[in-house]
Design a protein around this motif. Structure first.
Motif, PDB file in Angstrom:
ATOM      1  N   ILE A   1       2.789  -2.454  -6.228  1.00  0.00           N
ATOM      2  CA  ILE A   1       1.656  -1.535  -6.090  1.00  0.00           C
ATOM      3  C   ILE A   1       1.335  -0.859  -7.417  1.00  0.00           C
ATOM      4  O   ILE A   1       0.233  -0.984  -7.947  1.00  0.00           O
ATOM      5  CB  ILE A   1       1.958  -0.463  -5.017  1.00  0.00           C
TER       6      ILE A   1
ATOM      7  N   ARG B   1       0.855  -1.192   0.000  1.00  0.00           N
ATOM      8  CA  ARG B   1       0.000   0.000   0.000  1.00  0.00           C
ATOM      9  C   ARG B   1       0.885   1.235   0.000  1.00  0.00           C
ATOM     10  O   ARG B   1       2.040   1.189   0.422  1.00  0.00           O
ATOM     11  CB  ARG B   1      -0.899   0.029   1.237  1.00  0.00           C
ATOM     12  N   GLN B   2       0.336   2.327  -0.508  1.00  0.00           N
ATOM     13  CA  GLN B   2       1.096   3.566  -0.547  1.00  0.00           C
ATOM     14  C   GLN B   2       0.801   4.427   0.675  1.00  0.00           C
ATOM     15  O   GLN B   2      -0.322   4.443   1.170  1.00  0.00           O
ATOM     16  CB  GLN B   2       0.767   4.347  -1.825  1.00  0.00           C
TER      17      GLN B   2
END
Length: 267
Positions: free
Chosen positions: A101, A22-23
């Motif tokens: 991602i 995840r960012q």
């Protein structure tokens, strides 16, 4: 300068973001006054966490070697990151779904070192003398930090990119290797296709006019920190194409002409 606690907190966030796929939001929003030295401090703390998790360092990557990419991040020199053993993918292989991602691909020339290389005052000839062979390569980029913050419209800076291990994520080597003086590295190039359509082309001269110049820069920068490039390590010298976005189901082919082709697919 940011504090040691802030450095460790940023490194923890990046480590967890990569682990959880995840960012996180732009670090530069939290640390607007951070310097380039601060960015490398965060990267070093991140590398320490990755080594502690069981990963082994295999080499280096050099990024931001084109004027266009430097301009986009308001920087006028390259940057660098660390290659780890879990980043290597087989030529012709498939990247598992969910591994990255927002993956992108770049074409590069990789240098495999036969001798240590330490600054200061390294030259291109010093790099070629220390190189066992060069080989075509693809670098897979990924961003554990958002590219742009939706709330503010702010885009990532050098601090975000360098802290995030220079957006390094994967490497594929293949094709035909050659001695470092066997060909004019400025004229080694690639045609990069996605799903049968040409997306980018480029030549080695697009990397600071000579791919070895990036390694000159790296060896001299590492000297400032009492470090060097070691024998047996692989160094990605910098991309000579713009990054190509990679989506689920994409198949990438990078044709290096007389030096063969590299293929990678994304599940």
């Amino acid at each position: 300068m940011i504090t040691e606690l802030q450095v460790e907190d940023a490194a923890r966030r990046l480590f967890e973001a990569e682990r959880d796929r995840r960012q996180i939001r732009l670090l530069s929003l939290d640390f607007p006054e951070a310097t380039m030295d601060d960015a490398y401090r965060v990267q070093a703390a991140l590398v320490k966490r990755k080594v502690a998790s069981g990963l082994a360092i295999k080499g280096w990557k050099i990024g931001l070697t084109s004027k266009a990419m430097q301009s986009a991040l308001s920087i006028d020199i390259p940057d660098s990151g660390i290659l780890f053993d879990d980043m290597f993918f087989e030529d012709g292989g498939t990247v598992p779904a969910g591994r990255f991602i927002q993956p992108r691909i770049e074409a590069e020339i990789a240098f495999v070192m036969k001798a240590p290389l330490a600054g200061p005052d390294i030259s291109i000839d010093d790099v070629l003398d220390a190189t066992d062979h060069i080989t075509p390569a693809l670098e897979i980029l990924d961003t554990r930090i958002e590219r742009m913050n939706k709330g503010t419209g702010k885009v990532r800076t050098f601090f975000d990119t360098i802290s995030d291990n220079a957006a390094n994520a994967g490497i594929v080597v293949g094709g035909r290797s050659a001695g470092p003086r066997e060909a004019d590295l400025r004229w080694i190039g690639a045609i990069v296709s996605r799903n049968g359509e040409v997306e980018e082309t480029g030549l080695g001269a697009g990397v600071l006019d000579h791919p070895a110049k990036g390694i000159v820069w790296l060896a001299n920068r590492l000297h400032q920190y009492g470090m060097r490039i070691e024998a047996g390590q692989i160094v990605l010298s910098g991309s000579f194409i713009r990054p190509v976005e990679c989506r689920h189901g994409d198949r990438i082919v990078s044709d290096f002409g007389a030096f063969g082709a590299i293929r990678i697919a994304f599940a």
